[in-house]
Scaffold this motif. Sequence first.
Motif, mmCIF file in Angstrom:
data_model
loop_
_atom_site.group_PDB
_atom_site.id
_atom_site.type_symbol
_atom_site.label_atom_id
_atom_site.label_comp_id
_atom_site.label_asym_id
_atom_site.label_seq_id
_atom_site.Cartn_x
_atom_site.Cartn_y
_atom_site.Cartn_z
ATOM 1 N N GLY A 19 -15.384 18.481 0.147
ATOM 2 C CA GLY A 19 -15.834 17.863 -1.078
ATOM 3 C C GLY A 19 -16.753 16.693 -0.788
ATOM 4 N N PRO A 20 -17.219 16.040 -1.826
ATOM 5 C CA PRO A 20 -18.124 14.904 -1.651
ATOM 6 C C PRO A 20 -17.565 13.817 -0.731
ATOM 7 N N ASP A 21 -16.272 13.553 -0.813
ATOM 8 C CA ASP A 21 -15.673 12.489 0.004
ATOM 9 C C ASP A 21 -15.632 12.822 1.490
ATOM 10 N N ASP A 22 -15.878 14.077 1.844
ATOM 11 C CA ASP A 22 -15.860 14.487 3.247
ATOM 12 C C ASP A 22 -17.204 14.289 3.939
ATOM 13 N N MET A 23 -18.248 14.025 3.196
ATOM 14 C CA MET A 23 -19.589 13.993 3.787
ATOM 15 C C MET A 23 -19.799 12.786 4.705
ATOM 16 N N GLN A 24 -19.366 11.612 4.308
ATOM 17 C CA GLN A 24 -19.526 10.444 5.184
ATOM 18 C C GLN A 24 -18.727 10.613 6.478
ATOM 19 N N PRO A 25 -17.454 11.058 6.418
ATOM 20 C CA PRO A 25 -16.737 11.310 7.677
ATOM 21 C C PRO A 25 -17.418 12.361 8.559
ATOM 22 N N LEU A 26 -18.045 13.370 7.951
ATOM 23 C CA LEU A 26 -18.786 14.360 8.744
ATOM 24 C C LEU A 26 -19.935 13.689 9.492
ATOM 25 N N ALA A 27 -20.664 12.846 8.801
ATOM 26 C CA ALA A 27 -21.773 12.125 9.435
ATOM 27 C C ALA A 27 -21.243 11.234 10.561
ATOM 28 N N GLU A 28 -20.132 10.577 10.306
ATOM 29 C CA GLU A 28 -19.539 9.701 11.325
ATOM 30 C C GLU A 28 -19.011 10.486 12.518
ATOM 31 N N ALA A 29 -18.655 11.761 12.300
ATOM 32 C CA ALA A 29 -18.191 12.627 13.390
ATOM 33 C C ALA A 29 -19.356 13.160 14.224
ATOM 34 N N GLY A 30 -20.591 12.874 13.788
ATOM 35 C CA GLY A 30 -21.767 13.260 14.567
ATOM 36 C C GLY A 30 -22.551 14.437 14.031
ATOM 37 N N PHE A 31 -22.079 15.036 12.939
ATOM 38 C CA PHE A 31 -22.845 16.142 12.363
ATOM 39 C C PHE A 31 -24.116 15.599 11.724
ATOM 40 N N ARG A 32 -25.168 16.433 11.759
ATOM 41 C CA ARG A 32 -26.443 16.030 11.162
ATOM 42 C C ARG A 32 -26.820 16.886 9.972
ATOM 43 N N SER A 33 -26.172 18.085 9.853
ATOM 44 C CA SER A 33 -26.509 19.010 8.770
ATOM 45 C C SER A 33 -25.273 19.753 8.284
ATOM 46 N N VAL A 34 -25.339 20.169 6.998
ATOM 47 C CA VAL A 34 -24.259 20.920 6.366
ATOM 48 C C VAL A 34 -24.845 22.115 5.629
ATOM 49 N N ILE A 35 -24.179 23.279 5.762
ATOM 50 C CA ILE A 35 -24.530 24.471 4.992
ATOM 51 C C ILE A 35 -23.332 24.807 4.114
ATOM 52 N N ILE A 36 -23.576 24.916 2.813
ATOM 53 C CA ILE A 36 -22.520 25.283 1.858
ATOM 54 C C ILE A 36 -22.650 26.774 1.582
ATOM 55 N N ASN A 37 -21.659 27.564 2.007
ATOM 56 C CA ASN A 37 -21.710 29.011 1.800
ATOM 57 C C ASN A 37 -20.815 29.497 0.667
ATOM 58 N N ARG A 38 -20.064 28.615 0.043
ATOM 59 C CA ARG A 38 -19.181 29.035 -1.037
ATOM 60 C C ARG A 38 -19.895 28.900 -2.381
ATOM 61 N N PRO A 39 -19.992 30.002 -3.131
ATOM 62 C CA PRO A 39 -20.637 29.923 -4.445
ATOM 63 C C PRO A 39 -19.879 28.979 -5.387
ATOM 64 N N ASP A 40 -20.607 28.244 -6.189
ATOM 65 C CA ASP A 40 -19.984 27.393 -7.202
ATOM 66 C C ASP A 40 -19.085 28.231 -8.103
ATOM 67 N N GLY A 41 -17.933 27.686 -8.431
ATOM 68 C CA GLY A 41 -17.035 28.334 -9.367
ATOM 69 C C GLY A 41 -16.154 29.415 -8.786
ATOM 70 N N GLU A 42 -16.340 29.761 -7.523
ATOM 71 C CA GLU A 42 -15.538 30.820 -6.912
ATOM 72 C C GLU A 42 -14.049 30.472 -6.941
#
Length: 114
Positions: A19-42
């Motif tokens: 979710g949105p709250d996970d994005m800053q921790p992802l950046a802090e973990a060293g990731f530079r990019s994210v791909i969302i493969n789950r369709p909205d509303g699934e």
Amino acid sequence: MTLSYHALADDFAVAPQLGPDDMQPLAEAGFRSVIINRPDGEGGPDQPRAEDVMRAAREAGLEVRYQPVVSGAITLADVAEFSRLLHELPGPVLAFCRSGARCTNLYQASQEHG
């Protein structure tokens, strides 16, 4: 909440629904990019919207792409697009869907098809 993901390569990992709250921790973990493969509303109305996750990812300094793929119905076009994104986006890249399995399948297929 602890961020949970599974590395499939030095520069690629998969995760279950984020979710949105996970994005800053992802950046802090060293990731530079994210791909969302789950369709909205699934997952129904409780699933975070891609638009909200993308906004949070950008605010955290991440590159982000929304590539909705239907579970159990991955096409060659899906694999080609996923491969293109892997080559285009700065790594390390993290992809997520409901469980991480769809992203794993996309990654494995993209490696087999070059």
